[in-house]
Scaffold this motif. Structure first.
Motif, PDB file in Angstrom:
ATOM      1  N   GLN A 174       0.834  -1.184   0.000  1.00 51.37           N
ATOM      2  CA  GLN A 174       0.000   0.000   0.000  1.00 51.37           C
ATOM      3  C   GLN A 174       0.877   1.245   0.000  1.00 51.37           C
ATOM      4  OE1 GLN A 174      -3.128   0.196   2.893  1.00 51.37           O
ATOM      5  NE2 GLN A 174      -4.039   1.987   1.931  1.00 51.37           N
ATOM      6  N   SER A 175       1.749   1.270  -0.945  1.00 50.26           N
ATOM      7  CA  SER A 175       2.623   2.434  -1.088  1.00 50.26           C
ATOM      8  C   SER A 175       1.877   3.620  -1.684  1.00 50.26           C
ATOM      9  CB  SER A 175       3.823   2.074  -1.976  1.00 50.26           C
ATOM     10  OG  SER A 175       3.385   1.572  -3.215  1.00 50.26           O
ATOM     11  N   ASP A 176       0.759   3.339  -2.386  1.00 49.46           N
ATOM     12  CA  ASP A 176      -0.060   4.404  -2.954  1.00 49.46           C
ATOM     13  C   ASP A 176      -1.336   4.541  -2.133  1.00 49.46           C
ATOM     14  OD1 ASP A 176       1.475   5.065  -5.405  1.00 49.46           O
ATOM     15  OD2 ASP A 176       1.070   2.957  -5.857  1.00 49.46           O
ATOM     16  N   ALA A 177      -1.551   5.704  -1.568  1.00 52.79           N
ATOM     17  CA  ALA A 177      -2.716   5.919  -0.723  1.00 52.79           C
ATOM     18  C   ALA A 177      -3.998   5.628  -1.494  1.00 52.79           C
ATOM     19  CB  ALA A 177      -2.728   7.358  -0.216  1.00 52.79           C
ATOM     20  N   GLY A 178      -4.891   4.858  -0.872  1.00 48.93           N
ATOM     21  CA  GLY A 178      -6.179   4.546  -1.490  1.00 48.93           C
ATOM     22  C   GLY A 178      -6.173   3.315  -2.365  1.00 48.93           C
ATOM     23  N   PHE A 179      -5.032   2.663  -2.534  1.00 51.01           N
ATOM     24  CA  PHE A 179      -4.933   1.475  -3.373  1.00 51.01           C
ATOM     25  C   PHE A 179      -4.131   0.390  -2.651  1.00 51.01           C
ATOM     26  CE2 PHE A 179      -5.350   5.026  -6.305  1.00 51.01           C
ATOM     27  CZ  PHE A 179      -6.306   4.586  -7.199  1.00 51.01           C
ATOM     28  N   ILE A 180      -4.361  -0.835  -3.064  1.00 46.83           N
ATOM     29  CA  ILE A 180      -3.508  -1.953  -2.667  1.00 46.83           C
ATOM     30  C   ILE A 180      -2.971  -2.585  -3.935  1.00 46.83           C
ATOM     31  CG2 ILE A 180      -3.436  -4.271  -1.664  1.00 46.83           C
ATOM     32  CD1 ILE A 180      -5.482  -3.392   0.364  1.00 46.83           C
ATOM     33  N   PHE A 209     -10.743  -0.519  -2.096  1.00 45.20           N
ATOM     34  CA  PHE A 209     -11.895  -0.858  -1.277  1.00 45.20           C
ATOM     35  C   PHE A 209     -12.678   0.427  -1.009  1.00 45.20           C
ATOM     36  CE2 PHE A 209      -9.040  -4.285  -0.872  1.00 45.20           C
ATOM     37  CZ  PHE A 209      -9.776  -5.413  -0.539  1.00 45.20           C
ATOM     38  N   LEU A 210     -13.982   0.369  -1.301  1.00 48.68           N
ATOM     39  CA  LEU A 210     -14.815   1.563  -1.248  1.00 48.68           C
ATOM     40  C   LEU A 210     -15.991   1.337  -0.308  1.00 48.68           C
ATOM     41  CD1 LEU A 210     -14.921   2.027  -5.124  1.00 48.68           C
ATOM     42  CD2 LEU A 210     -13.402   3.206  -3.556  1.00 48.68           C
ATOM     43  N   PRO A 211     -15.885   1.764   0.933  1.00 42.97           N
ATOM     44  CA  PRO A 211     -17.003   1.580   1.869  1.00 42.97           C
ATOM     45  C   PRO A 211     -18.126   2.570   1.620  1.00 42.97           C
ATOM     46  CG  PRO A 211     -15.196   2.703   2.948  1.00 42.97           C
ATOM     47  CD  PRO A 211     -14.699   2.335   1.579  1.00 42.97           C
ATOM     48  N   VAL A 212     -19.345   2.162   1.964  1.00 44.49           N
ATOM     49  CA  VAL A 212     -20.495   3.057   1.895  1.00 44.49           C
ATOM     50  C   VAL A 212     -20.448   3.982   3.107  1.00 44.49           C
ATOM     51  CG1 VAL A 212     -23.018   3.205   1.988  1.00 44.49           C
ATOM     52  CG2 VAL A 212     -21.926   1.420   0.625  1.00 44.49           C
ATOM     53  N   THR A 213     -20.525   5.272   2.859  1.00 45.90           N
ATOM     54  CA  THR A 213     -20.518   6.252   3.954  1.00 45.90           C
ATOM     55  C   THR A 213     -21.893   6.823   4.234  1.00 45.90           C
ATOM     56  OG1 THR A 213     -20.005   8.074   2.439  1.00 45.90           O
ATOM     57  CG2 THR A 213     -18.148   6.894   3.411  1.00 45.90           C
ATOM     58  N   GLU A 214     -22.819   6.659   3.303  1.00 47.32           N
ATOM     59  CA  GLU A 214     -24.171   7.181   3.537  1.00 47.32           C
ATOM     60  C   GLU A 214     -25.159   6.542   2.575  1.00 47.32           C
ATOM     61  OE1 GLU A 214     -26.628  11.425   3.644  1.00 47.32           O
ATOM     62  OE2 GLU A 214     -24.452  11.412   3.385  1.00 47.32           O
ATOM     63  N   PHE A 215     -26.240   6.019   3.160  1.00 50.29           N
ATOM     64  CA  PHE A 215     -27.366   5.549   2.370  1.00 50.29           C
ATOM     65  C   PHE A 215     -28.456   6.619   2.385  1.00 50.29           C
ATOM     66  CE2 PHE A 215     -25.768   1.162   3.304  1.00 50.29           C
ATOM     67  CZ  PHE A 215     -25.705   0.716   1.993  1.00 50.29           C
ATOM     68  N   PRO A 216     -29.269   6.693   1.325  1.00 49.81           N
ATOM     69  CA  PRO A 216     -30.360   7.685   1.319  1.00 49.81           C
ATOM     70  C   PRO A 216     -31.460   7.283   2.296  1.00 49.81           C
ATOM     71  CG  PRO A 216     -30.500   6.285  -0.620  1.00 49.81           C
ATOM     72  CD  PRO A 216     -29.214   5.917   0.069  1.00 49.81           C
ATOM     73  N   VAL A 217     -32.276   8.250   2.667  1.00 47.81           N
ATOM     74  CA  VAL A 217     -33.401   7.977   3.569  1.00 47.81           C
ATOM     75  C   VAL A 217     -34.371   7.007   2.904  1.00 47.81           C
ATOM     76  CG1 VAL A 217     -35.405   8.991   4.735  1.00 47.81           C
ATOM     77  CG2 VAL A 217     -33.192  10.181   4.752  1.00 47.81           C
ATOM     78  N   VAL A 271     -15.396  -3.531  -3.969  1.00 44.10           N
ATOM     79  CA  VAL A 271     -14.001  -3.686  -4.378  1.00 44.10           C
ATOM     80  C   VAL A 271     -13.941  -3.662  -5.898  1.00 44.10           C
ATOM     81  CG1 VAL A 271     -11.883  -5.013  -4.093  1.00 44.10           C
ATOM     82  CG2 VAL A 271     -13.719  -5.231  -2.397  1.00 44.10           C
ATOM     83  N   VAL A 272     -13.065  -2.836  -6.446  1.00 39.79           N
ATOM     84  CA  VAL A 272     -12.785  -2.858  -7.878  1.00 39.79           C
ATOM     85  C   VAL A 272     -11.287  -3.029  -8.065  1.00 39.79           C
ATOM     86  CG1 VAL A 272     -14.761  -1.428  -8.505  1.00 39.79           C
ATOM     87  CG2 VAL A 272     -12.574  -0.347  -8.019  1.00 39.79           C
ATOM     88  N   GLN A 332      -7.364   0.844   3.675  1.00 36.77           N
ATOM     89  CA  GLN A 332      -7.432  -0.170   2.622  1.00 36.77           C
ATOM     90  C   GLN A 332      -7.074  -1.566   3.128  1.00 36.77           C
ATOM     91  OE1 GLN A 332      -8.471   0.163  -0.727  1.00 36.77           O
ATOM     92  NE2 GLN A 332      -9.250   2.119   0.022  1.00 36.77           N
ATOM     93  N   LEU A 333      -5.978  -1.671   3.876  1.00 37.48           N
ATOM     94  CA  LEU A 333      -5.584  -2.990   4.385  1.00 37.48           C
ATOM     95  C   LEU A 333      -6.561  -3.505   5.432  1.00 37.48           C
ATOM     96  CD1 LEU A 333      -1.684  -2.830   4.578  1.00 37.48           C
ATOM     97  CD2 LEU A 333      -3.087  -4.266   3.097  1.00 37.48           C
ATOM     98  N   LEU A 334      -7.115  -2.594   6.223  1.00 36.32           N
ATOM     99  CA  LEU A 334      -8.112  -3.015   7.202  1.00 36.32           C
ATOM    100  C   LEU A 334      -9.339  -3.597   6.500  1.00 36.32           C
ATOM    101  CD1 LEU A 334      -8.032  -0.084   9.794  1.00 36.32           C
ATOM    102  CD2 LEU A 334      -7.042  -2.358  10.048  1.00 36.32           C
ATOM    103  N   LEU A 335      -9.779  -2.937   5.447  1.00 37.24           N
ATOM    104  CA  LEU A 335     -10.934  -3.426   4.704  1.00 37.24           C
ATOM    105  C   LEU A 335     -10.616  -4.720   3.961  1.00 37.24           C
ATOM    106  CD1 LEU A 335     -12.220   0.018   3.402  1.00 37.24           C
ATOM    107  CD2 LEU A 335     -13.382  -1.480   5.030  1.00 37.24           C
TER     108      LEU A 335
END
Length: 836
Positions: free
Chosen positions: A242-248, A261-269, A359-360, A393-396
């Motif tokens: 993980q030398s590049d922030a935001g990527f593995i 890894f892209l976590p959901v931070t907000e779902f709509p009502v 994950v993409v 990223q590594l945690l996810l």
């Protein structure tokens, strides 16, 4: 080094000496995989299940609502297990393996030509569909241990000693699992499986599937090859950077890939219609999904609603101070919260504390970044916010591993069972067969084309009769319907050429007399596999020439009652008798019977002469009419003195063509004598095909082009019903190509058809008929879809009852040229389109 530089992170951000790096060491969670059980190093046990894919038909709102209902109930019922792990795994479509399996089924005279085209197809699809995947669904359930020793001091002491003993065993390298430990979870596992199976079709995951899943985490985007010993250590081989922030960056011996890894931070009502774990399948690149849900007790859920109420009060206070009106979204949220509070209090509705991340990946960081951008934009359009965190990223990555603890708690989102059900988990798009020849693309969603759709459609013409697991129909028969010029013949010829590679014998009726002409016009003078193929077909041409007279006389190639009934049907139809003309009908019956019983070489001309010799003037007149019809023009094909030679069908592919046939208008009743004769010719032609189909010594396909003409005669409709009923036992498939489905939209007929292709509907009424024929939901959207289908597009229903809008796509240029039935435009197209 000031405090502001201190940061806790699982990886070195960079080499800046002013920053303090704190490395978080995460222990790999899995100790062992036992069948569908994942045993963790902390001796938790998770049971994993493969959930079978759900599909819904085109615009099938009722079926969609049924899936939503089942998912809601499942989310509610699983609350008794505290923690659930939902996974959606994109599995690459192995083009090479599928083509190889297809080639293994080729046999007979054309097997080598089939292999030649299969290899060309493999090369084309590997290049054009390299990111094509099929989505597989898994659910993991954390099991509860059933304690046997009780909760007394002695029981606690015994458990402690057993735990110490297992700790010592692990230190000594012993990998066994205490059988008694597994027994303590057995009841929980059976309960978990029963609960899941009540709402979704599922099976216990195989050990091999869990191994594949685990190996996938360390080979994302690369070839997923399992080691021979399949040990946990071999499955998890790979170096994570993980030398590049935001990527593995995942590194293997000879390959590498990047993932995010892209976590959901907000779902709509309002989650209704978001389809947040389904819609991304249309994006054209693989997307992996992990949804961890954690349940708490009712008092904790009630406490959570109180927290939100306090937030609303704070917002009200702020709005009051700012002298601003209340936001409509806040007002809607307050109403939903009140309903939720009542549901928790009165019904015990659980809250799902979810940790959802997508994950993409890409073979380069640039490709991965582009996909991240597209995914984030697609979710934002649906009101769902996803984030690409720099430091987690590594945690996810760790949290996605089966059996792992939740180590990235910052991304928690609270959902209700209803909002979870709007994920449409387990829904996928699939139509056709897994192994078969390439037919085209599923383009059901708006904006999809054959160029951008990632959904390949394969078709195998000889699977319908096998009674495959999950299939709705056990029939090899096919209908292809639609108006002229929309692609019926194009599709039919594509199926025909692919079918012969399996060794099937083909008989095709061609009332338009165009197949040989179009095929041979494209091959040129150079020899090629395609030229050899086309030249080898047995083209049997019927004309009005005297040499062809009687070749379709039913009394020359049929026997017994079948010969009698067919001859009567032809004569009555040509004479256009009315129901009250019983004397003439009786005479025809007697004449056919007389010729069959007295003549060594019976023929229809001999029946006509019998009628002409009658003392009844009306019968004489009919005899004279039939003589004129039967000795002039193309109708003479049906009349002989019994001295004609039979038609040879010794070749594998036989195409019966009739020259100078005047067909009625599309789907219309015959309006002229010539059109009437054309329809009459279909009766012996169909009987000839029926005789061919009755030979059960090998697999066969009988094709009726312009089959709608058959239904203009009672005899023709009866013939088709007979072939649909007996075809499976005779190893014979019937392909009905027709203008309209109206004549086949009957329960006794359509239930005998395994696969249906319906091209454009010309009217709203015809659209309604097709909808009923396919069994899809009758709504405005489906009627409009059928009316607006373009050339080469059709709605397909496969043997599993799945429906989709597909675009026929033939990958070989020489095939396309041969299938094209349009008039050569002589530059008119270019002239018209030049100024657009």
């Amino acid at each position: 080094m000031g405090e502001e530089w201190t940061r806790i992170t699982p990886f070195p951000l960079d080499t800046n000496p002013l920053k303090v790096e704190v490395i978080v060491v995460l222990q790999f969670p899995i100790h062992r995989i036992e069948n569908n059980l994942v045993i963790t190093k902390s001796e938790d046990i998770w049971s994993y299940y493969r959930v079978f894919e759900n599909t819904v038909g085109i615009n099938e709102q009722e079926a969609l609502e049924n899936l939503v209902y089942r998912l809601e109930k499942l989310a509610w019922q699983l609350s008794g297990f505290l923690e659930i792990d939902y996974k959606i795994l994109p599995v690459p479509v192995d083009i090479e393996a599928r083509i190889s399996k297809l080639q293994n089924q080729y046999e007979g005279k054309y097997a080598s030509v089939g292999s030649y085209y299969a290899e060309r197809l493999r090369d084309i699809l590997i290049e054009e569909a390299k990111d094509t995947v099929e989505y597989k669904f898994f659910i993991g359930i954390k099991l509860e241990r059933k304690e046997n020793e009780g909760d007394n001091i002695l029981g606690t002491t015994i458990r402690s000693l057993k735990g110490l003993n297992r700790y010592v065993q692990r230190l000594s390298g012993y990998n066994g699992i205490d059988g008694e430990l597994l027994n303590q979870y057995r009841e929980s596992e059976e309960s978990a499986f029963a609960t899941l199976s009540s709402y979704l079709p599922a099976t216990r995951a195989k050990k091999e599937e869990l191994h594949y899943l685990l190996r996938h985490f360390f080979t994302r985007g690369m070839k997923n090859e399992r080691e021979n010993d399949e040990s946990i250590s071999s499955l998890t081989e790979g170096i994570l950077h993980q030398s590049d922030a935001g990527f593995i960056r995942i590194q293997q011996l000879e390959d590498e890939s990047y993932c995010a890894f892209l976590p959901v931070t907000e779902f709509p009502v309002d989650m209704n219609g978001r389809a947040w774990s389904y819609f991304f399948q249309e994006l054209g690149f693989p997307v992996e999904v992990h949804i961890r849900t954690h349940y708490k007790e009712k008092k904790d859920d009630y406490s959570e609603t109180n927290k939100i109420k306090r937030r609303f009060r704070d917002q009200d206070s702020q709005l009051l101070q700012a002298n601003e009106d209340e936001d409509s979204l806040i007002n809607a949220g307050r109403t939903l919260l009140h309903e939720l509070e009542n549901d928790i209090k009165n019904q015990g509705k659980p809250l799902l504390r979810t940790y959802t991340h997508f994950v993409v990946w890409g073979m380069t960081k640039s490709e991965c970044r582009s996909r991240v951008t597209r995914l984030k934009r697609a979710f934002k359009d649906r009101g769902v916010e996803v984030l690409q965190p720099l430091a987690d990223q590594l945690l996810l990555f760790h949290q996605s591993i089966p059996g792992a603890d939740i180590v990235a708690p910052d991304w928690e989102q609270i959902l209700t069972p209803e909002s979870f059900s709007d994920s449409l988990f387990s829904l996928t798009r699939k139509v056709g067969n897994t192994v078969g020849f390439y037919l085209g693309k599923d383009i059901t969603s708006p904006g999809e084309t054959v160029e951008n759709s990632p959904f390949l459609v394969f078709y195998h013409p000889f699977l319908g009769q096998l009674g495959l697991k999950g299939s709705k129909y056990s029939s090899p028969h096919v209908t292809i319907s639609g108006p002229t010029g929309m692609g019926k013949s194009f599709l039919l010829k594509d199926i025909l050429l692919n079918a012969i590679f399996f060794g099937a014998k083909i008989l095709m009726t061609d009332p338009k007399n165009e197949v040989e002409k179009k095929f041979k016009a494209t091959i040129g003078e150079e020899q090629s596999p395609f030229a050899d193929l086309i030249e080898s077909f047995n083209y049997i041409t019927f004309s009005s020439d005297k040499r062809d007279a009687g070749k379709l006389d039913p009394l020359t190639f049929l026997e017994g009652e079948e010969a009698h009934d067919t001859a009567v049907a032809i004569l009555e139809y040509l004479a256009e008798l009315q129901s009250q003309e019983r004397n003439i009908k009786t005479a025809i019956y007697k004449g056919v019977r007389h010729v069959l019983t007295t003549e060594r070489k019976p023929g229809l001309l001999k029946v006509v002469k019998y009628l002409q010799s009658s003392e009844d003037k009306e019968v004489q007149n009919v005899g004279d009419l039939l003589y004129e019809v039967g000795t002039n023009g193309v109708a003479k094909l049906m009349f002989s003195n019994g001295d004609v030679s039979g038609i040879s069908l010794k070749e594998q592919v036989n195409i019966l063509q009739i020259q100078n046939l005047t067909l009625p208008e599309d789907g219309e009743k015959p309006a002229t004598r010539d059109e009437h004769i054309a329809v009459a010719l279909m009766i012996p032609l169909a009987k000839f095909a029926t005789k061919f189909a009755r030979d059960d010594s090998q697999t066969k396909i009988t094709i009726f082009e312009e089959a709608w003409m058959l239904t203009n005669t009672g005899q023709g409709h009866k013939l088709i019903k007979e072939m649909l009923r007996t075809g499976r036992s005779l190893r014979s498939a019937v392909y009905i190509v027709t203008q309209s489905t109206v004549d086949y939209n009957r329960a006794d007929v359509k239930e005998g058809i395994g696969t249906k292709f319906s091209f454009k509907a010309k009217t709203i009424e015809e659209a309604g008929n097709i909808i009923e024929f396919l069994g899809i939901e009758d709504n405005k959207e489906n009627r409009e879809l059928l009316k607006n289908l373009s050339e080469g597009q059709c709605v397909m229903e496969d043997i599993y009852g799945r429906t989709a809008k597909i675009q026929i796509d033939v990958p070989f240029n020489e095939w396309k040229d041969a299938f094209n039935t349009k008039e050569e435009d002589k530059g008119r197209r270019e002239t018209e389109e030049a100024f657009i």
